[in-house]
Design a protein around this motif. Structure first.
Motif, PDB file in Angstrom:
ATOM      1  N   VAL A  69      41.281  40.551  46.035  1.00 26.14           N
ATOM      2  CA  VAL A  69      41.410  39.178  45.539  1.00 26.14           C
ATOM      3  C   VAL A  69      42.233  39.229  44.257  1.00 26.14           C
ATOM      4  O   VAL A  69      41.999  40.084  43.399  1.00 26.14           O
ATOM      5  CB  VAL A  69      40.036  38.539  45.248  1.00 26.14           C
TER       6      VAL A  69
ATOM      7  N   TYR B 189      45.180  31.582  43.913  1.00 34.48           N
ATOM      8  CA  TYR B 189      44.578  32.857  44.267  1.00 34.48           C
ATOM      9  C   TYR B 189      45.047  33.264  45.649  1.00 34.48           C
ATOM     10  O   TYR B 189      45.528  32.437  46.432  1.00 34.48           O
ATOM     11  CB  TYR B 189      43.040  32.765  44.243  1.00 34.48           C
TER      12      TYR B 189
ATOM     13  N   VAL C 232      39.599  43.507  42.681  1.00 28.02           N
ATOM     14  CA  VAL C 232      39.926  42.179  42.161  1.00 28.02           C
ATOM     15  C   VAL C 232      40.944  42.356  41.053  1.00 28.02           C
ATOM     16  O   VAL C 232      40.798  43.226  40.183  1.00 28.02           O
ATOM     17  CB  VAL C 232      38.674  41.434  41.642  1.00 28.02           C
TER      18      VAL C 232
ATOM     19  N   TYR D 176      31.772  40.247  49.215  1.00 27.88           N
ATOM     20  CA  TYR D 176      32.833  41.194  48.883  1.00 27.88           C
ATOM     21  C   TYR D 176      32.533  42.541  49.531  1.00 27.88           C
ATOM     22  O   TYR D 176      31.379  42.964  49.595  1.00 27.88           O
ATOM     23  CB  TYR D 176      32.936  41.393  47.364  1.00 27.88           C
TER      24      TYR D 176
ATOM     25  N   ALA E 133      43.459  36.066  48.763  1.00 27.57           N
ATOM     26  CA  ALA E 133      42.403  37.007  49.144  1.00 27.57           C
ATOM     27  C   ALA E 133      42.734  37.623  50.494  1.00 27.57           C
ATOM     28  O   ALA E 133      43.160  36.923  51.418  1.00 27.57           O
ATOM     29  CB  ALA E 133      41.051  36.296  49.218  1.00 27.57           C
TER      30      ALA E 133
ATOM     31  N   VAL F 191      32.624  43.577  40.412  1.00 28.53           N
ATOM     32  CA  VAL F 191      32.803  42.166  40.788  1.00 28.53           C
ATOM     33  C   VAL F 191      31.623  41.348  40.241  1.00 28.53           C
ATOM     34  O   VAL F 191      31.812  40.257  39.693  1.00 28.53           O
ATOM     35  CB  VAL F 191      32.944  42.008  42.317  1.00 28.53           C
TER      36      VAL F 191
END
Length: 163
Positions: free
Chosen positions: A146, A130, A61, A55, A132, A75
């Motif tokens: 994300v 999801y 996120v 990351y 990203a 995270v």
């Protein structure tokens, strides 16, 4: 005189365009795919530090049912909450699509997540999706944003002996 100056400007513009670095999209896509595969592998093994290292330091996120978080420390706390608590029995992710922009420094992926959760009511299955967004920084791809959520209003019970 005006024609010569226009021709000169055109020559400079064309020359500069020819000098612009060419992006090898196949190579960038392969490099991003390797980083995505590394995250998927780390998450499947619940290897928090390995996943977090992929990351960006300022990553954001957007977790399902929770406020947005930002930064690697946040995270890490999120992953530890999921994986370190024993709440998640298993986790799998599969990429549906991955693409790199023509600039070669931004990419995205989206796909499906599958969690088996340990709850007081027994094992529960949660399938979701999801997305990203990845940024290439100093020659390396990092997850920058994300977001994930569930396809169901609530996880569904797992039949005894199956996940």
């Amino acid at each position: 005189m005006l024609r010569r100056s226009r021709a000169g400007v055109l020559l400079v513009v064309v020359s500069l365009a020819a000098c612009a670095p060419k992006v090898d999209l196949a190579a960038e896509t392969a490099a991003l795919r390797a980083r995505v595969d590394a995250v998927v592998s780390a998450e499947k093994r619940m290897a928090v530090d390995e996943a977090v290292a992929l990351y960006h330091q300022d990553a954001v996120v957007l977790p399902a049912g929770a406020p947005a978080i930002s930064g690697r420390d946040a995270v890490r706390e999120m992953y530890q909450g999921y994986f370190g608590s024993g709440m998640v029995k298993s986790f799998e992710s599969s990429v549906t699509k991955l693409e790199v922009a023509a600039s070669g420094d931004i990419g995205y992926e989206y796909g499906v997540n599958r969690f088996t959760l340990n709850t007081p009511q027994g094992e529960m299955l949660d399938v979701g999706k999801y997305v990203a967004i990845w940024r290439k920084v100093d020659g390396q791809w990092y997850a920058a944003v994300v977001a994930f959520n569930s396809d169901a209003a609530a996880p569904t019970p797992v039949a005894p002996g199956g996940t």
